[in-house]
Design a protein around this motif. Structure first.
Motif, PDB file in Angstrom:
ATOM      1  N   PRO A  52       0.836  -1.209   0.000  1.00  0.00           N
ATOM      2  CA  PRO A  52       0.000   0.000   0.000  1.00  0.00           C
ATOM      3  C   PRO A  52       0.867   1.254   0.000  1.00  0.00           C
ATOM      4  CG  PRO A  52      -0.734  -1.560   1.671  1.00  0.00           C
ATOM      5  CD  PRO A  52       0.581  -2.061   1.182  1.00  0.00           C
ATOM      6  N   VAL A  53       0.266   2.359  -0.414  1.00  0.00           N
ATOM      7  CA  VAL A  53       1.031   3.591  -0.562  1.00  0.00           C
ATOM      8  C   VAL A  53       1.627   4.060   0.761  1.00  0.00           C
ATOM      9  CG1 VAL A  53      -1.058   5.026  -0.298  1.00  0.00           C
ATOM     10  CG2 VAL A  53       0.963   5.961  -1.454  1.00  0.00           C
ATOM     11  N   HIS A  54       0.921   3.875   1.897  1.00  0.00           N
ATOM     12  CA  HIS A  54       1.466   4.371   3.146  1.00  0.00           C
ATOM     13  C   HIS A  54       2.707   3.587   3.564  1.00  0.00           C
ATOM     14  CE1 HIS A  54      -1.136   1.078   4.546  1.00  0.00           C
ATOM     15  NE2 HIS A  54      -0.413   1.052   5.648  1.00  0.00           N
ATOM     16  N   ILE A  55       2.781   2.322   3.185  1.00  0.00           N
ATOM     17  CA  ILE A  55       3.978   1.531   3.470  1.00  0.00           C
ATOM     18  C   ILE A  55       5.125   1.968   2.557  1.00  0.00           C
ATOM     19  CG2 ILE A  55       4.970  -0.788   3.487  1.00  0.00           C
ATOM     20  CD1 ILE A  55       2.986  -0.244   5.742  1.00  0.00           C
ATOM     21  N   ALA A  56       4.819   2.202   1.275  1.00  0.00           N
ATOM     22  CA  ALA A  56       5.843   2.671   0.346  1.00  0.00           C
ATOM     23  C   ALA A  56       6.414   4.012   0.796  1.00  0.00           C
ATOM     24  CB  ALA A  56       5.269   2.774  -1.065  1.00  0.00           C
ATOM     25  N   TRP A  57       5.530   4.893   1.312  1.00  0.00           N
ATOM     26  CA  TRP A  57       6.000   6.202   1.787  1.00  0.00           C
ATOM     27  C   TRP A  57       6.892   6.046   3.018  1.00  0.00           C
ATOM     28  CZ3 TRP A  57       6.674  10.757  -0.118  1.00  0.00           C
ATOM     29  CH2 TRP A  57       6.878  11.856   0.718  1.00  0.00           C
ATOM     30  N   TYR A 136       1.035   8.784  -4.859  1.00  0.00           N
ATOM     31  CA  TYR A 136       0.625   7.486  -5.388  1.00  0.00           C
ATOM     32  C   TYR A 136       1.665   6.427  -5.040  1.00  0.00           C
ATOM     33  CZ  TYR A 136      -3.004   9.688  -8.262  1.00  0.00           C
ATOM     34  OH  TYR A 136      -4.110  10.381  -8.697  1.00  0.00           O
ATOM     35  N   GLY A 137       1.177   5.223  -4.712  1.00  0.00           N
ATOM     36  CA  GLY A 137       2.050   4.098  -4.457  1.00  0.00           C
ATOM     37  C   GLY A 137       2.115   3.152  -5.631  1.00  0.00           C
ATOM     38  N   PRO A 138       2.879   2.068  -5.506  1.00  0.00           N
ATOM     39  CA  PRO A 138       3.043   1.130  -6.625  1.00  0.00           C
ATOM     40  C   PRO A 138       1.749   0.439  -7.036  1.00  0.00           C
ATOM     41  CG  PRO A 138       4.027   0.260  -4.611  1.00  0.00           C
ATOM     42  CD  PRO A 138       3.685   1.682  -4.339  1.00  0.00           C
ATOM     43  N   ARG A 139       0.741   0.392  -6.142  1.00  0.00           N
ATOM     44  CA  ARG A 139      -0.537  -0.229  -6.484  1.00  0.00           C
ATOM     45  C   ARG A 139      -1.479   0.733  -7.195  1.00  0.00           C
ATOM     46  NH1 ARG A 139      -2.325  -3.606  -1.037  1.00  0.00           N
ATOM     47  NH2 ARG A 139      -0.741  -5.277  -1.176  1.00  0.00           N
ATOM     48  N   PHE A 143      -2.790   8.910  -1.203  1.00  0.00           N
ATOM     49  CA  PHE A 143      -3.330   9.773  -0.149  1.00  0.00           C
ATOM     50  C   PHE A 143      -2.985  11.207  -0.528  1.00  0.00           C
ATOM     51  CE2 PHE A 143       0.894   8.503   1.413  1.00  0.00           C
ATOM     52  CZ  PHE A 143       1.472   9.728   1.728  1.00  0.00           C
ATOM     53  N   GLU A 144      -3.685  12.181   0.076  1.00  0.00           N
ATOM     54  CA  GLU A 144      -3.503  13.582  -0.281  1.00  0.00           C
ATOM     55  C   GLU A 144      -2.867  14.371   0.857  1.00  0.00           C
ATOM     56  OE1 GLU A 144      -7.173  15.285  -1.593  1.00  0.00           O
ATOM     57  OE2 GLU A 144      -7.128  14.245  -3.527  1.00  0.00           O
ATOM     58  N   MET A 145      -2.115  15.396   0.470  1.00  0.00           N
ATOM     59  CA  MET A 145      -1.513  16.333   1.417  1.00  0.00           C
ATOM     60  C   MET A 145      -1.655  17.734   0.835  1.00  0.00           C
ATOM     61  SD  MET A 145       2.020  14.317   2.451  1.00  0.00           S
ATOM     62  CE  MET A 145       2.695  14.401   0.780  1.00  0.00           C
TER      63      MET A 145
END
Length: 260
Positions: A52-57, A136-139, A143-145
């Motif tokens: 997921p994107v939060h893990i990639a970040w 954006y993550g690899p999937r 999420f937005e900031m």
């Protein structure tokens, strides 16, 4: 395990690395050279993990860990302060986000502009831009900031400068990237009171053809906060009119003209 910066240096035939957090020269100023990443290409073994994107970040944050204040602002041959510039920040985040399949994309811009002057009275243009970023993550999930940037420019680069500042701010803050410099709370500066704006100065800004609708909305908020909403001003035809009513009327006229 070597870091991304170390592998980039090796690819370029160098052995230098970024200094550890807190390292300093004899003057007490943290120094570092901008890493040369021109020869860096992700290895085939660095395929994007299906996370997921939060893990990639989080993995991006882990690999960067630290960016020192390696840039300096110099005025009249004298250094005023150190900072982390846009190029240094992008040089750190660019290859690491590529490594983990992360993209940081501007999704929505809300710019505003107004005329200003330098300390020497030279006409300038102030640009303030609020940017909504999508990470954006690899999937493909995201999420937005949000962040804001502000700049002054003599020509037509103000908006671009404001956007790059907003990008640097969001990367450093969302990445929780330390500088290794003394904490800003260690010093205390007494704030002086800025001279309050007058109703007439708001009237003049409202009348400027270049004042955007976003800025007019911001002025509406400001004059309510400082108690000038009902202040009397001399309008464009010489009559007295409450500032709030004047702002509303001019705003409606701009909307009608823009819709024709």
């Amino acid at each position: 395990m070597s870091t991304l910066a170390e592998r980039a240096a090796a690819a370029a035939g160098r052995t230098d690395t970024l200094p550890p957090a807190g390292s300093a020269d004899d003057t007490g100023i943290i120094t570092e050279s901008l890493p040369d990443l021109s020869g860096y290409v992700p290895a085939e073994s660095e395929e994007w993990a299906d996370v997921p994107v939060h893990i990639a970040w989080l993995r991006v944050r882990r690999d960067i860990a630290y960016i020192g204040k390696g840039d300096a602002y110099v005025e009249n041959g004298k250094k005023k302060y150190d900072f982390r510039g846009y190029e240094r920040t992008v040089a750190a985040f660019g290859p690491v986000t590529l490594k983990h399949g992360v993209s940081v994309i501007p999704h929505r811009l809300a710019p505003s502009h107004r005329d200003a002057k330098s300390g020497k009275g030279t006409p300038m243009r102030e640009a303030t831009t609020k940017v909504t970023w999508r990470v954006y993550g690899p999937r493909g999930d995201f999420f937005e900031m949000e962040s804001e940037g502000e700049s002054l420019d003599y020509a037509d680069k103000g908006t671009a400068k404001a956007q790059t500042i907003a990008q640097r701010v969001v990367l450093l803050i969302a990445g929780l990237i330390p500088t290794g410099a003394p904490d800003s709370d260690e010093s205390n500066i007494e704030r002086g009171e800025a001279p309050p704006r007058t109703a007439a100065s708001y009237r003049d800004e409202i009348l400027e053809a270049g004042t955007s609708r976003q800025r007019l909305a911001q002025i509406n908020y400001e004059i309510k906060q400082v108690g000038l909403f009902n202040a009397q001003v001399v309008n464009e035809v010489g009559d007295e009119e409450p500032l709030g009513a004047f702002l509303f009327r001019i705003g409606q006229e701009r909307i009608q003209v823009g819709g024709q």
